[in-house]
Motif scaffolding. Sequence first.
Motif, PDB file in Angstrom:
ATOM      1  N   LEU A   1       0.538  -1.307  -0.161  1.00  0.00           N
ATOM      2  CA  LEU A   1      -0.084  -0.125  -0.257  1.00  0.00           C
ATOM      3  C   LEU A   1       0.463   1.242  -0.034  1.00  0.00           C
ATOM      4  CD1 LEU A   1      -2.510  -1.001   2.165  1.00  0.00           C
ATOM      5  CD2 LEU A   1      -2.585  -0.812   0.213  1.00  0.00           C
ATOM      6  N   ALA A   2       0.766   2.116  -0.550  1.00  0.00           N
ATOM      7  CA  ALA A   2       1.011   3.447  -0.916  1.00  0.00           C
ATOM      8  C   ALA A   2       0.881   4.691  -0.069  1.00  0.00           C
ATOM      9  CB  ALA A   2       1.081   3.593  -2.411  1.00  0.00           C
ATOM     10  N   ALA A   3       1.304   5.648   0.679  1.00  0.00           N
ATOM     11  CA  ALA A   3       0.983   6.913   0.602  1.00  0.00           C
ATOM     12  C   ALA A   3      -0.227   7.394   0.052  1.00  0.00           C
ATOM     13  CB  ALA A   3       1.901   7.818   1.041  1.00  0.00           C
ATOM     14  N   SER A   4      -1.263   8.143   0.296  1.00  0.00           N
ATOM     15  CA  SER A   4      -2.453   8.512  -0.471  1.00  0.00           C
ATOM     16  C   SER A   4      -3.017   9.863  -0.352  1.00  0.00           C
ATOM     17  CB  SER A   4      -3.684   7.263  -0.705  1.00  0.00           C
ATOM     18  OG  SER A   4      -4.022   7.186  -0.043  1.00  0.00           O
ATOM     19  N   LEU A   5      -3.717  10.327  -0.653  1.00  0.00           N
ATOM     20  CA  LEU A   5      -4.021  11.927  -0.502  1.00  0.00           C
ATOM     21  C   LEU A   5      -5.797  11.467  -0.947  1.00  0.00           C
ATOM     22  CD1 LEU A   5      -2.052  14.887  -1.348  1.00  0.00           C
ATOM     23  CD2 LEU A   5      -2.668  14.227   0.656  1.00  0.00           C
ATOM     24  N   THR A   6      -6.707  11.835   0.036  1.00  0.00           N
ATOM     25  CA  THR A   6      -7.813  12.099  -0.912  1.00  0.00           C
ATOM     26  C   THR A   6      -8.811  13.278  -0.013  1.00  0.00           C
ATOM     27  OG1 THR A   6      -8.419   9.811  -0.026  1.00  0.00           O
ATOM     28  CG2 THR A   6     -10.306  10.646  -1.054  1.00  0.00           C
TER      29      THR A   6
ATOM     30  N   PRO B   1      -0.339  13.292 -10.307  1.00  0.00           N
ATOM     31  CA  PRO B   1       0.588  14.020  -9.640  1.00  0.00           C
ATOM     32  C   PRO B   1       1.424  14.291  -8.507  1.00  0.00           C
ATOM     33  CG  PRO B   1      -1.926  15.309  -9.770  1.00  0.00           C
ATOM     34  CD  PRO B   1      -1.274  13.422  -9.269  1.00  0.00           C
ATOM     35  N   LEU B   2       1.437  13.424  -7.787  1.00  0.00           N
ATOM     36  CA  LEU B   2       2.210  13.303  -6.240  1.00  0.00           C
ATOM     37  C   LEU B   2       3.619  12.543  -6.683  1.00  0.00           C
ATOM     38  CD1 LEU B   2      -0.332  12.471  -3.516  1.00  0.00           C
ATOM     39  CD2 LEU B   2       0.406  14.635  -4.731  1.00  0.00           C
ATOM     40  N   ALA B   3       3.663  12.128  -7.936  1.00  0.00           N
ATOM     41  CA  ALA B   3       5.763  11.464  -8.352  1.00  0.00           C
ATOM     42  C   ALA B   3       6.707  11.590  -7.648  1.00  0.00           C
ATOM     43  CB  ALA B   3       5.303  11.307 -10.259  1.00  0.00           C
ATOM     44  N   ALA B   4       6.333  13.049  -7.446  1.00  0.00           N
ATOM     45  CA  ALA B   4       8.188  13.724  -7.350  1.00  0.00           C
ATOM     46  C   ALA B   4       7.473  14.831  -5.845  1.00  0.00           C
ATOM     47  CB  ALA B   4       8.690  15.123  -8.566  1.00  0.00           C
ATOM     48  N   LEU B   5       6.525  14.167  -5.402  1.00  0.00           N
ATOM     49  CA  LEU B   5       6.132  15.343  -3.746  1.00  0.00           C
ATOM     50  C   LEU B   5       7.657  14.945  -2.948  1.00  0.00           C
ATOM     51  CD1 LEU B   5       4.444  17.475  -2.957  1.00  0.00           C
ATOM     52  CD2 LEU B   5       3.253  15.696  -2.060  1.00  0.00           C
ATOM     53  N   PRO B   6       8.239  15.395  -2.547  1.00  0.00           N
ATOM     54  CA  PRO B   6       8.907  15.179  -1.363  1.00  0.00           C
ATOM     55  C   PRO B   6       8.892  15.415   0.061  1.00  0.00           C
ATOM     56  CG  PRO B   6       9.839  17.173  -2.222  1.00  0.00           C
ATOM     57  CD  PRO B   6       9.052  16.621  -3.491  1.00  0.00           C
ATOM     58  N   ALA B   7       9.171  14.643   0.789  1.00  0.00           N
ATOM     59  CA  ALA B   7       8.639  14.433   2.057  1.00  0.00           C
ATOM     60  C   ALA B   7       8.495  15.922   3.061  1.00  0.00           C
ATOM     61  CB  ALA B   7       9.744  14.017   3.239  1.00  0.00           C
ATOM     62  N   GLY B   8       7.762  16.765   3.289  1.00  0.00           N
ATOM     63  CA  GLY B   8       7.609  17.614   3.782  1.00  0.00           C
ATOM     64  C   GLY B   8       6.544  18.183   4.434  1.00  0.00           C
TER      65      GLY B   8
ATOM     66  N   GLY C   1     -17.822  22.051   2.718  1.00  0.00           N
ATOM     67  CA  GLY C   1     -16.443  21.608   2.930  1.00  0.00           C
ATOM     68  C   GLY C   1     -15.642  21.360   2.323  1.00  0.00           C
ATOM     69  N   ILE C   2     -14.764  21.440   3.132  1.00  0.00           N
ATOM     70  CA  ILE C   2     -13.412  20.960   2.110  1.00  0.00           C
ATOM     71  C   ILE C   2     -12.670  19.942   3.292  1.00  0.00           C
ATOM     72  CG2 ILE C   2     -10.822  21.489   1.148  1.00  0.00           C
ATOM     73  CD1 ILE C   2     -13.042  23.149  -0.051  1.00  0.00           C
ATOM     74  N   THR C   3     -12.150  18.707   2.586  1.00  0.00           N
ATOM     75  CA  THR C   3     -11.781  17.547   3.571  1.00  0.00           C
ATOM     76  C   THR C   3      -9.819  16.915   3.314  1.00  0.00           C
ATOM     77  OG1 THR C   3     -12.456  16.017   1.986  1.00  0.00           O
ATOM     78  CG2 THR C   3     -13.736  17.055   4.413  1.00  0.00           C
ATOM     79  N   LEU C   4      -9.311  16.862   3.395  1.00  0.00           N
ATOM     80  CA  LEU C   4      -8.312  16.375   3.319  1.00  0.00           C
ATOM     81  C   LEU C   4      -7.769  14.984   3.954  1.00  0.00           C
ATOM     82  CD1 LEU C   4      -5.503  15.896   1.253  1.00  0.00           C
ATOM     83  CD2 LEU C   4      -4.623  17.763   3.288  1.00  0.00           C
ATOM     84  N   GLN C   5      -8.135  13.408   3.393  1.00  0.00           N
ATOM     85  CA  GLN C   5      -7.806  12.425   4.681  1.00  0.00           C
ATOM     86  C   GLN C   5      -5.700  12.209   3.719  1.00  0.00           C
ATOM     87  OE1 GLN C   5      -9.813   9.646   3.432  1.00  0.00           O
ATOM     88  NE2 GLN C   5     -11.564  10.318   5.667  1.00  0.00           N
ATOM     89  N   VAL C   6      -4.993  12.271   4.430  1.00  0.00           N
ATOM     90  CA  VAL C   6      -4.066  11.470   4.197  1.00  0.00           C
ATOM     91  C   VAL C   6      -3.094  10.277   4.748  1.00  0.00           C
ATOM     92  CG1 VAL C   6      -0.843  12.280   4.185  1.00  0.00           C
ATOM     93  CG2 VAL C   6      -3.125  14.053   4.446  1.00  0.00           C
ATOM     94  N   LYS C   7      -3.127   9.696   3.816  1.00  0.00           N
ATOM     95  CA  LYS C   7      -2.654   7.865   4.660  1.00  0.00           C
ATOM     96  C   LYS C   7      -1.264   7.469   4.304  1.00  0.00           C
ATOM     97  CE  LYS C   7      -7.553   6.619   4.405  1.00  0.00           C
ATOM     98  NZ  LYS C   7      -8.221   5.634   3.016  1.00  0.00           N
ATOM     99  N   PRO C   8      -0.398   7.025   5.720  1.00  0.00           N
ATOM    100  CA  PRO C   8       1.058   6.303   5.313  1.00  0.00           C
ATOM    101  C   PRO C   8       1.252   5.765   3.995  1.00  0.00           C
ATOM    102  CG  PRO C   8       0.188   6.338   7.249  1.00  0.00           C
ATOM    103  CD  PRO C   8      -0.843   6.943   6.479  1.00  0.00           C
TER     104      PRO C   8
END
Length: 178
Positions: A26-31, A122-129, A171-178
């Motif tokens: 499973l890869a990290a994801s944004l929803t 579009p997350l291919a080159a997003l470094p940690a930060g 409403g704007i929601t963001l789920q960030v999963k490792p």
Amino acid sequence: MNPLHLRFGTAALAAAGFTALGTPALAASLTVGVEIPRLQVAEYHRPYVAVWIERADNSVASTLAVWYDLKLKNAEGTKWLKDMRQWWRRTGRELDLPIDGVTSPTRPVGKHTLEFTEGKAPLAALPAGNYKLVVEAAREVGGRELVSIPFTWPAAQATSLQAQGQTELGGITLQVKP
């Protein structure tokens, strides 16, 4: 032991091994959830919406989505993209639109979900930060609104964040999963 049993037992074990090896990690994801509210106005037009990720210095790390009128002849829909001022000034005017997988038609009233996976555009080159998710909407004969949510990428644990628009966005929601 029955040779037939050994043959089928070995095949079953081999198949199970290949299945386990073939299962992707499973890869990290944004929803991202974007709500377009129902407005009680005399003349309603669907809003143009841009969704992007900003770095700590407010530069654009990645444009995730741009919703606009793709069907106007002679690409006239692009003429109104500059009404999303922040997005336009930071990155929009530099882009060659439409962009496959990023641009799409305007959306109706309701809740809309966008999903993105680490390692894929579009997350291919997003470094940690530390980043901000930014959602901007502009509507003809209407207003303009900008909503942002700070987050850390990649997340150490699953995180659900939200913000509330006041006029053009709900409403704007963001789920960030490792």
